[in-house]
Scaffold this motif. Structure first.
Motif, PDB file in Angstrom:
ATOM      1  N   VAL A   6       1.703 -96.635  12.143  1.00 37.77           N
ATOM      2  CA  VAL A   6       1.554 -98.065  11.904  1.00 37.77           C
ATOM      3  C   VAL A   6       0.310 -98.589  12.599  1.00 37.77           C
ATOM      4  N   GLN A   7       0.025 -98.081  13.786  1.00 41.14           N
ATOM      5  CA  GLN A   7      -1.160 -98.509  14.526  1.00 41.14           C
ATOM      6  C   GLN A   7      -2.431 -98.122  13.778  1.00 41.14           C
ATOM      7  N   LYS A   8      -2.437 -96.898  13.203  1.00 47.41           N
ATOM      8  CA  LYS A   8      -3.618 -96.470  12.455  1.00 47.41           C
ATOM      9  C   LYS A   8      -3.817 -97.318  11.208  1.00 47.41           C
ATOM     10  N   THR A   9      -2.746 -97.683  10.547  1.00 49.17           N
ATOM     11  CA  THR A   9      -2.848 -98.542   9.368  1.00 49.17           C
ATOM     12  C   THR A   9      -3.358 -99.915   9.751  1.00 49.17           C
ATOM     13  N   THR A  10      -2.857-100.436  10.868  1.00 56.20           N
ATOM     14  CA  THR A  10      -3.307-101.741  11.335  1.00 56.20           C
ATOM     15  C   THR A  10      -4.780-101.698  11.698  1.00 56.20           C
ATOM     16  N   ASP A  11      -5.213-100.611  12.355  1.00 51.98           N
ATOM     17  CA  ASP A  11      -6.631-100.470  12.692  1.00 51.98           C
ATOM     18  C   ASP A  11      -7.492-100.406  11.435  1.00 51.98           C
ATOM     19  N   PHE A  12      -7.026 -99.654  10.436  1.00 53.79           N
ATOM     20  CA  PHE A  12      -7.782 -99.553   9.192  1.00 53.79           C
ATOM     21  C   PHE A  12      -7.904-100.906   8.508  1.00 53.79           C
ATOM     22  N   LEU A  13      -6.787-101.639   8.430  1.00 49.73           N
ATOM     23  CA  LEU A  13      -6.822-102.947   7.782  1.00 49.73           C
ATOM     24  C   LEU A  13      -7.693-103.928   8.560  1.00 49.73           C
ATOM     25  N   ASP A  14      -7.644-103.844   9.883  1.00 46.14           N
ATOM     26  CA  ASP A  14      -8.457-104.729  10.712  1.00 46.14           C
ATOM     27  C   ASP A  14      -9.943-104.428  10.529  1.00 46.14           C
ATOM     28  N   LYS A  15     -10.296-103.142  10.546  1.00 54.46           N
ATOM     29  CA  LYS A  15     -11.696-102.756  10.357  1.00 54.46           C
ATOM     30  C   LYS A  15     -12.185-103.096   8.952  1.00 54.46           C
ATOM     31  N   SER A  16     -11.327-102.898   7.959  1.00 61.26           N
ATOM     32  CA  SER A  16     -11.741-103.211   6.591  1.00 61.26           C
ATOM     33  C   SER A  16     -11.908-104.721   6.393  1.00 61.26           C
ATOM     34  N   THR A  17     -11.101-105.518   7.082  1.00 60.25           N
ATOM     35  CA  THR A  17     -11.257-106.973   6.988  1.00 60.25           C
ATOM     36  C   THR A  17     -12.609-107.399   7.553  1.00 60.25           C
ATOM     37  N   TRP A  18     -12.949-106.882   8.739  1.00 61.98           N
ATOM     38  CA  TRP A  18     -14.233-107.237   9.343  1.00 61.98           C
ATOM     39  C   TRP A  18     -15.405-106.706   8.521  1.00 61.98           C
ATOM     40  N   THR A  19     -15.258-105.501   7.967  1.00 72.68           N
ATOM     41  CA  THR A  19     -16.330-104.928   7.155  1.00 72.68           C
ATOM     42  C   THR A  19     -16.548-105.743   5.889  1.00 72.68           C
ATOM     43  N   LEU A  20     -15.461-106.092   5.203  1.00 71.63           N
ATOM     44  CA  LEU A  20     -15.596-106.879   3.978  1.00 71.63           C
ATOM     45  C   LEU A  20     -16.147-108.270   4.266  1.00 71.63           C
ATOM     46  N   ALA A  21     -15.750-108.864   5.394  1.00 71.45           N
ATOM     47  CA  ALA A  21     -16.283-110.182   5.757  1.00 71.45           C
ATOM     48  C   ALA A  21     -17.780-110.103   6.035  1.00 71.45           C
ATOM     49  N   THR A  22     -18.211-109.036   6.705  1.00 68.02           N
ATOM     50  CA  THR A  22     -19.640-108.851   6.976  1.00 68.02           C
ATOM     51  C   THR A  22     -20.415-108.620   5.689  1.00 68.02           C
ATOM     52  N   LEU A  36     -19.579-109.655   2.766  1.00 67.12           N
ATOM     53  CA  LEU A  36     -19.592-110.925   2.037  1.00 67.12           C
ATOM     54  C   LEU A  36     -20.695-111.843   2.553  1.00 67.12           C
ATOM     55  N   ILE A  37     -20.835-111.951   3.858  1.00 64.73           N
ATOM     56  CA  ILE A  37     -21.886-112.810   4.423  1.00 64.73           C
ATOM     57  C   ILE A  37     -23.271-112.288   4.063  1.00 64.73           C
ATOM     58  N   VAL A  38     -23.463-110.975   4.129  1.00 61.00           N
ATOM     59  CA  VAL A  38     -24.761-110.387   3.771  1.00 61.00           C
ATOM     60  C   VAL A  38     -25.072-110.626   2.297  1.00 61.00           C
ATOM     61  N   LEU A  39     -24.082-110.456   1.426  1.00 62.97           N
ATOM     62  CA  LEU A  39     -24.310-110.691  -0.003  1.00 62.97           C
ATOM     63  C   LEU A  39     -24.645-112.154  -0.283  1.00 62.97           C
ATOM     64  N   ILE A  40     -23.987-113.060   0.410  1.00 64.79           N
ATOM     65  CA  ILE A  40     -24.283-114.479   0.213  1.00 64.79           C
ATOM     66  C   ILE A  40     -25.701-114.798   0.646  1.00 64.79           C
ATOM     67  N   LEU A  41     -26.121-114.258   1.791  1.00 64.59           N
ATOM     68  CA  LEU A  41     -27.490-114.496   2.251  1.00 64.59           C
ATOM     69  C   LEU A  41     -28.517-113.883   1.307  1.00 64.59           C
ATOM     70  N   LEU A  42     -28.259-112.674   0.837  1.00 68.86           N
ATOM     71  CA  LEU A  42     -29.193-112.037  -0.103  1.00 68.86           C
ATOM     72  C   LEU A  42     -29.238-112.764  -1.442  1.00 68.86           C
ATOM     73  N   SER A  43     -28.092-113.282  -1.878  1.00 76.88           N
ATOM     74  CA  SER A  43     -28.096-114.007  -3.154  1.00 76.88           C
ATOM     75  C   SER A  43     -28.868-115.314  -3.038  1.00 76.88           C
ATOM     76  N   SER A  44     -28.817-115.943  -1.872  1.00 78.43           N
ATOM     77  CA  SER A  44     -29.586-117.177  -1.703  1.00 78.43           C
ATOM     78  C   SER A  44     -31.084-116.891  -1.681  1.00 78.43           C
ATOM     79  N   LEU A  45     -31.463-115.714  -1.194  1.00 81.37           N
ATOM     80  CA  LEU A  45     -32.878-115.343  -1.220  1.00 81.37           C
ATOM     81  C   LEU A  45     -33.342-114.982  -2.628  1.00 81.37           C
ATOM     82  N   SER A  46     -32.442-114.435  -3.429  1.00 76.47           N
ATOM     83  CA  SER A  46     -32.823-114.028  -4.786  1.00 76.47           C
ATOM     84  C   SER A  46     -32.760-115.172  -5.781  1.00 76.47           C
ATOM     85  N   PHE A  47     -32.187-116.298  -5.367  1.00 75.27           N
ATOM     86  CA  PHE A  47     -32.046-117.441  -6.273  1.00 75.27           C
ATOM     87  C   PHE A  47     -33.404-118.057  -6.523  1.00 75.27           C
TER      88      PHE A  47
END
Length: 111
Positions: free
Chosen positions: A45-61, A63-74
């Protein structure tokens, strides 16, 4: 497809994945009471929680990078600089032509 459209599709996919990962997580809750009670998690359960926690932070990062890059490409191609409404209001108003010198004035009606 423009670069901005590609970024828009990628942002949508990352948002969907982020929603799924967040909904799968168990609520941690409890605040200080959870540390005082001393509940232990099993290894799997701890490993699953760690995976979900890391994937949440990775996806959030990502998302922010894609938003910044899309604003530059606009490029602003959605702004219509050649608006027909603006062209109509800026068109010079035509005034009726005044009678010229060579044309005789209309005759007065006879009595």
């Amino acid at each position: 497809m423009s670069t901005f459209s590609i970024f828009l599709v990628l942002i949508t996919i990352v948002c969907f994945l982020l929603i799924v990962v967040i909904m799968v997580q168990n609520p941690k809750g409890g605040g200080l009471s959870s540390t005082i009670s001393g509940t232990q998690m099993l290894g799997g359960v701890q490993k699953t929680t760690d995976f979900l926690d890391k994937s949440t932070w990775t996806l959030a990062t990502v998302l922010i990078v894609l938003i910044l890059l899309s604003s530059l490409s606009f490029t602003g191609s959605l702004n219509d600089t050649g608006s027909k409404i603006i062209e109509k209001t800026e068109a010079p108003a035509t005034t009726p032509a005044a009678p010229t010198q060579g044309t005789p004035a209309p005759a007065a009606p006879a009595k």
